[in-house]
Enzyme design. Structure first.
Site, PDB file in Angstrom:
ATOM      1  N   SER A  54       0.331  -0.733   0.014  1.00  0.00           N
ATOM      2  CA  SER A  54       0.079   0.114   0.056  1.00  0.00           C
ATOM      3  C   SER A  54       0.699   1.000   0.216  1.00  0.00           C
ATOM      4  CB  SER A  54      -1.109   0.357   1.764  1.00  0.00           C
ATOM      5  OG  SER A  54      -0.392   0.681   2.396  1.00  0.00           O
ATOM      6  N   LYS A  55       0.060   1.886  -0.738  1.00  0.00           N
ATOM      7  CA  LYS A  55       1.210   2.968  -1.021  1.00  0.00           C
ATOM      8  C   LYS A  55       0.948   3.668   0.206  1.00  0.00           C
ATOM      9  CE  LYS A  55      -2.276   6.700  -2.618  1.00  0.00           C
ATOM     10  NZ  LYS A  55      -3.202   6.792  -3.871  1.00  0.00           N
ATOM     11  N   ARG A  56       1.148   3.841   1.157  1.00  0.00           N
ATOM     12  CA  ARG A  56       0.752   5.085   2.734  1.00  0.00           C
ATOM     13  C   ARG A  56       1.858   3.538   3.451  1.00  0.00           C
ATOM     14  NH1 ARG A  56      -2.896   3.469   6.048  1.00  0.00           N
ATOM     15  NH2 ARG A  56      -3.909   2.968   3.538  1.00  0.00           N
TER      16      ARG A  56
END
Ligand code: GLU
Length: 475
Positions: free
Chosen positions: A253-255
């Site tokens: 996930s980009k987080r």
């Protein structure tokens, strides 16, 4: 036999090409090439609220960087131009209207407020939230009057009974009960098509034979199949690839993760290493090799060999593979290695950079896993240390003696072996242990306690520079 045509259809809603989309692109590319087919890029930019400026250009440039060249696309055109959905808008509406005429779709005038209430009620009753079909039952005269002054969407008229199923190349038969498929919006109130209508119309018009995409699209596929059937079009072959996972099995996930291909480029991962690593996701070389080129993958690839169990994308393993690529590149193609380094290193603009790199390659390349690591280990070759990891003040005398002894070496004899022999003499005379003495010398020359081999480094730096560094401390 139809020509195999595959595609990726990225939405320009992110900073760059997502690593998961790079994986999908790789498989589509390899499958097309394996079958002497074509690989196409189509930009799906109909969700106007999520567009990110410059995203499309960056996605295309990352694909090119990875070597996934495409046969048709928004920037190069092709026989089915345009390849950007926002430039094909009039087309979708006609197709949707055609479905309305055939009874496979209908106008819906429900307000957002009504839809919210409807969903809340369904959720409270423990039902899956989906459109309740109210507008399906509106009489056609009434519809004709309403479309003149009311906002509307066009919805797919999903049969209330039966099942929709397909055979996925990687997963076998997948079935869905029609009563659980929502009457999907096809044309939004702003006149733009939704993904579902756009993807089906374009895959058909662009003669896509194989839809190979991530598994997150499986639940959309029955909607697409119903559309193909409503239009009376042949179905493409479907294959849903596994999603890449972190080593702890969580989703990328980009987080939490660097997901953009540009990030890997900035780290100094080589494109061929990233492609090679991605090719190991769910697939393995029949000769069980870890390192192979894209064209070798094309040679051995079979789509049905891809395993659907979550492949692990481990950045440490990628670095390990990149290290092998760096070593090979440094020895086989030092020119390209230097060119790549020049763009990564903060010393890249100095006039003597290329010449220095040529000399330090054998010392440095086995010690770095990414191009970005070059500066940390090699900066002392390009500039004198700004700081020292050890306080050298109490060693001035020893360092001064070392400078004196090295002065005796003729420039023509300035070679690592000879340097080593002379320094051994000082080491013996100082009363320091050998390792302490050479650590002090290493810090004097490089600023650091850990560096490439010291004698060889001094040889590359040259006699004058080496002695000057020693004298800076001993003065
Ligand atoms: N536009 C979709 C995406 O962003 C394409 C999905 C598909 O390949 O059908 O990935």
């Amino acid at each position: 036999m139809k020509t195999v045509r595959t595609r990726i259809a990225p939405s320009p809603t992110g900073e760059n090409l997502h690593i998961g989309n790079a994986y999908t692109a790789l498989i589509n590319f390899v499958f097309a090439k394996k079958n002497n087919g074509q690989f196409i890029i189509r930009i799906e930019d109909t969700d106007r609220s999520r567009l990110v400026k410059g995203s499309e250009e960056r996605i295309l440039s990352s694909l090119k960087w990875l070597g996934l060249t495409y046969d048709e696309g928004p920037d190069i055109g092709g026989p089915y131009s345009p390849y950007r959905q926002s430039e094909r808008l009039s087309l979708y509406k006609n197709y949707a209207q055609n479905l309305v005429e055939k009874g496979n779709a209908y106008y819906c005038f429900c307000t957002p407020q009504r839809l919210t209430k409807m969903r809340e009620k369904q959720i409270a009753q423990g039902l899956p939230p989906m459109y309740d079909g109210t507008c399906k039952r509106v009489k056609s005269e009434e519809v004709r009057a309403k479309i003149k002054n009311e906002k509307y969407v066009i919805r797919l008229n999903v049969p209330e009974e039966g099942i929709t199923e397909f055979t996925d190349v990687l997963r076998g038969k997948i079935s869905f009960e029609n009563k659980l498929i929502d009457d999907q919006v096809l044309i939004k109130s702003d006149g733009f098509p939704t993904y579902h209508l756009g993807v089906v119309v374009d895959d058909h018009l662009m003669k896509i034979t194989h839809v190979i995409r991530g598994e997150e699209w499986i639940s959309s596929t029955p909607k697409h199949i119903l559309l193909y059937q409503a239009f009376g079009w042949d179905l493409p072959v479907f294959a849903h690839l596994p999603l890449l996972r972190n080593p702890d099995k969580s989703k990328l996930s980009k987080r939490k993760n660097p997901v953009w291909v540009s990030w890997y480029k900035e780290q100094g991962i080589l494109p061929e290493a990233l492609i090679n690593y991605l090719s190991l996701m769910g697939w393995s070389d029949p000769n069980e090799r870890d390192k192979f080129s894209l064209s070798e993958m094309v040679k051995h690839f079979k789509l049905e060999d891809i395993k659907t169990t979550a492949p692990i994308f481990d950045r440490e393993k990628l670095k390990w593979l990149n290290k092998k690529y760096i070593q090979d590149l440094a020895t086989l193609d030092p020119k390209r290695f230097t060119t790549l380094l020049r763009t990564m290193s903060s010393y890249g603009t100095t006039p003597e950079f290329d010449e220095k790199v040529r000399k330090v390659i054998p010392l440095v390349s086995p010690r770095i896993s990414t191009l970005k690591e070059y500066d940390a280990i090699s900066s002392f070759f390009h500039a004198r240390p700004q700081k020292y990891e050890v306080d050298l003040e109490s060693y001035q005398d020893v360092i001064s003696k070392s400078a004196d002894i090295l002065e005796n070496i003729q420039i023509a004899q300035w070679k690592s072996d000879r340097i080593g022999e002379e320094l051994q003499k000082v080491a013996k005379a100082t009363g320091l242990t050998n390792s302490e003495y050479f650590m002090i010398l290493r810090v004097t020359i490089t600023g650091k306690k850990v560096s490439p081999p010291l004698n060889e480094s001094m040889e590359i730096l040259g006699k004058n520079e080496t002695i000057a560094r020693l004298q800076t401390i001993s003065a």
